[in-house]
Write a protein that holds these residues in place. Structure first.
Motif, PDB file in Angstrom:
ATOM      1  N   LYS A   4       0.831  -1.205   0.000  1.00  0.00           N
ATOM      2  CA  LYS A   4       0.000   0.000   0.000  1.00  0.00           C
ATOM      3  C   LYS A   4       0.865   1.254   0.000  1.00  0.00           C
ATOM      4  O   LYS A   4       1.999   1.258   0.483  1.00  0.00           O
ATOM      5  CB  LYS A   4      -0.913   0.003   1.233  1.00  0.00           C
ATOM      6  N   PHE A  20     -10.156  10.846   8.003  1.00  0.00           N
ATOM      7  CA  PHE A  20      -9.264  10.408   6.928  1.00  0.00           C
ATOM      8  C   PHE A  20      -8.962   8.910   7.050  1.00  0.00           C
ATOM      9  O   PHE A  20      -9.004   8.165   6.066  1.00  0.00           O
ATOM     10  CB  PHE A  20      -7.956  11.211   6.974  1.00  0.00           C
ATOM     11  N   GLN A  21      -8.668   8.464   8.284  1.00  0.00           N
ATOM     12  CA  GLN A  21      -8.404   7.038   8.502  1.00  0.00           C
ATOM     13  C   GLN A  21      -9.629   6.187   8.168  1.00  0.00           C
ATOM     14  O   GLN A  21      -9.511   5.123   7.563  1.00  0.00           O
ATOM     15  CB  GLN A  21      -7.980   6.807   9.950  1.00  0.00           C
ATOM     16  N   SER A  23     -11.932   6.794   6.023  1.00  0.00           N
ATOM     17  CA  SER A  23     -12.210   6.783   4.589  1.00  0.00           C
ATOM     18  C   SER A  23     -11.184   5.971   3.790  1.00  0.00           C
ATOM     19  O   SER A  23     -11.541   5.334   2.791  1.00  0.00           O
ATOM     20  CB  SER A  23     -12.243   8.214   4.046  1.00  0.00           C
ATOM     21  N   PHE A  24      -9.919   5.970   4.246  1.00  0.00           N
ATOM     22  CA  PHE A  24      -8.860   5.442   3.383  1.00  0.00           C
ATOM     23  C   PHE A  24      -8.011   4.325   4.004  1.00  0.00           C
ATOM     24  O   PHE A  24      -7.042   3.902   3.389  1.00  0.00           O
ATOM     25  CB  PHE A  24      -7.920   6.590   2.966  1.00  0.00           C
ATOM     26  N   ARG A  25      -8.359   3.854   5.201  1.00  0.00           N
ATOM     27  CA  ARG A  25      -7.492   2.888   5.874  1.00  0.00           C
ATOM     28  C   ARG A  25      -7.351   1.575   5.090  1.00  0.00           C
ATOM     29  O   ARG A  25      -6.342   0.881   5.221  1.00  0.00           O
ATOM     30  CB  ARG A  25      -7.997   2.612   7.291  1.00  0.00           C
ATOM     31  N   LEU A  27      -7.284   1.360   1.825  1.00  0.00           N
ATOM     32  CA  LEU A  27      -6.550   1.602   0.594  1.00  0.00           C
ATOM     33  C   LEU A  27      -5.068   1.883   0.829  1.00  0.00           C
ATOM     34  O   LEU A  27      -4.225   1.497   0.009  1.00  0.00           O
ATOM     35  CB  LEU A  27      -7.163   2.791  -0.160  1.00  0.00           C
ATOM     36  N   TYR A  28      -4.765   2.556   1.941  1.00  0.00           N
ATOM     37  CA  TYR A  28      -3.405   3.035   2.150  1.00  0.00           C
ATOM     38  C   TYR A  28      -2.886   2.634   3.527  1.00  0.00           C
ATOM     39  O   TYR A  28      -3.654   2.279   4.433  1.00  0.00           O
ATOM     40  CB  TYR A  28      -3.340   4.568   2.025  1.00  0.00           C
ATOM     41  N   GLU A 109     -13.824  12.970  -1.580  1.00  0.00           N
ATOM     42  CA  GLU A 109     -13.082  11.712  -1.440  1.00  0.00           C
ATOM     43  C   GLU A 109     -12.469  11.268  -2.763  1.00  0.00           C
ATOM     44  O   GLU A 109     -11.312  10.836  -2.799  1.00  0.00           O
ATOM     45  CB  GLU A 109     -14.008  10.624  -0.885  1.00  0.00           C
ATOM     46  N   LYS A 113      -8.496  10.992  -3.515  1.00  0.00           N
ATOM     47  CA  LYS A 113      -7.955   9.686  -3.914  1.00  0.00           C
ATOM     48  C   LYS A 113      -7.146   9.821  -5.208  1.00  0.00           C
ATOM     49  O   LYS A 113      -6.055   9.249  -5.345  1.00  0.00           O
ATOM     50  CB  LYS A 113      -9.086   8.676  -4.087  1.00  0.00           C
ATOM     51  N   GLN A 117      -3.100   9.166  -5.785  1.00  0.00           N
ATOM     52  CA  GLN A 117      -2.578   8.253  -6.804  1.00  0.00           C
ATOM     53  C   GLN A 117      -1.595   8.971  -7.730  1.00  0.00           C
ATOM     54  O   GLN A 117      -0.525   8.439  -8.051  1.00  0.00           O
ATOM     55  CB  GLN A 117      -3.736   7.664  -7.619  1.00  0.00           C
TER      56      GLN A 117
END
Length: 366
Positions: A4, A20-21, A23-25, A27-28, A109, A113, A117
């Motif tokens: 990741k 933030f965590q 929403s994206f934990r 993915l990243y 979001e 994202k 990327q």
């Protein structure tokens, strides 16, 4: 599964960090900090690829933080979150290279994202570019050394030949014996030049020719190398063992280049007082790789030189005027075909090289 993207998010508002965590934990790989000091500690400890920072923080702004960070950690790509429009500050930050781009709060979001990327792709591109620059710098440094050393090593025997010819001119008539000695000295110088030119051609071919995989018969390849090298010292006994139950494919030219240089060194660097000079050659082949050993009972290598012998023009010994290019050719050719090499040696007792070369043979059709 690809690793990741590693992100550091700095914001003095805990709710934003939690959002933030959340929403994206998945993915990243996310690291968060509420203060600049905590953020710097994470950067010192983790290999962060993307940094996201809030512009408005109590003790410093996001732009000021990036200005500090990019000096100590220039590689991570920086994204700024801002809840208000300070156009002059943003333009100044972008122009100075402090931020890659900015996102307005509250963030969208999908927009964030996409920005992450793009930032990661920029990070990867810069990393590859740095690697290429380092590779080109290394190649340029080696080329400079190669040109200098080649000029020096080719000029030296020429200067010797000219000196010998001048001595021959001064020789009194009737001294045929002395003249023959001069011819022998000239022949030695010419042979040295010929060897060096041959190695130079090998070096050029090793770095320029395309890879061509072909079937390899280790018995034949060992035999060809022995015939090529044996004339240097016909007294040497070769002990050859080949275990090749499966087909082996590899770049035949480069593998031959590797074996010829290693076997030639094993023959060349024998002790003059050795009553039973010998060279052991072995190859054990599997579907995955070939493991090759080349061992001699020659002069050996001083321990502190073992980690330098593959450097171009490094001479571990003055024995028989080594050129310092053979093992460099071996290392470059072996790297090209995906192989590895290790060496063990005891000064005055001999040297052993161990090689692993991947088998490029195609799997049989089911």
């Amino acid at each position: 599964m690809e690793p990741k993207i590693r992100i550091l998010y700095i914001d003095d508002e805990a709710n934003n960090l939690l959002a933030f965590q959340a929403s994206f934990r998945r993915l990243y790989e996310i690291y968060t900090a509420e203060t600049v000091a905590d953020g710097l500690n994470i950067l010192n400890d983790k290999d962060i690829q993307v940094i996201i920072a809030d512009q408005r923080m109590p003790k410093t702004t996001g732009v000021e933080f990036f200005n500090i960070v990019r000096k100590a950690h220039p590689n991570p790509v920086r994204i700024l979150l801002t809840g208000y429009t300070d156009l002059d500050a943003l333009i100044d930050a972008i122009n100075k290279g402090e931020i890659f781009r900015y996102i307005k709060k509250p963030w969208d979001e999908m927009e964030l994202k996409t920005a992450i990327q793009n930032a990661f792709e920029l990070y990867q591109t810069r990393k590859q570019l740095r690697a290429k620059v380092d590779e080109l710098q290394k190649a340029n440094d080696e080329l400079n050394r190669f040109v200098y050393s080649t000029s020096h090593d080719l000029r030296s025997p020429l200067a010797n030949i000219l000196g010998i010819l001048n001595l021959a001119k001064l020789q009194q008539p009737g001294k045929e014996k002395d003249v023959n000695e001069y011819f022998a000295m000239i022949e030695s110088c010419v042979n040295k030049m010929d060897v060096f030119i041959h190695k130079t051609i090998e070096y050029y071919k090793g770095i320029r020719l395309d890879d061509v995989n072909e079937d390899v018969d280790f018995k034949k390849m060992f035999t060809d190398s022995i015939e090529l090298c044996n004339m240097q010292n016909p007294q040497i006994v070769f002990d050859v063992h080949v275990d090749q139950p499966v087909a082996f494919r590899c770049d035949g030219f480069r593998l031959s280049l590797i074996l010829n240089n290693l076997i030639s060194n094993a023959v060349k660097y024998q002790r003059v007082d050795e009553a039973n000079p010998r060279v052991k050659l072995s190859a054990v082949v599997s579907e995955r790789q070939a493991v090759i050993h080349i061992e001699d009972n020659g002069v050996g290598i001083i321990e502190e030189h073992l980690n330098k012998i593959f450097q171009i023009f490094f001479r571990s010994t003055d024995f028989k005027n080594g050129l310092g290019i053979g093992l460099y050719i071996v290392k470059e050719a072996l790297t090209r075909i995906g192989g590895e090499i290790s060496v063990k040696s005891e000064f005055g007792k001999g040297t052993s090289f161990a090689l692993t070369v991947p088998n490029q043979a195609k799997e049989p059709e089911k």
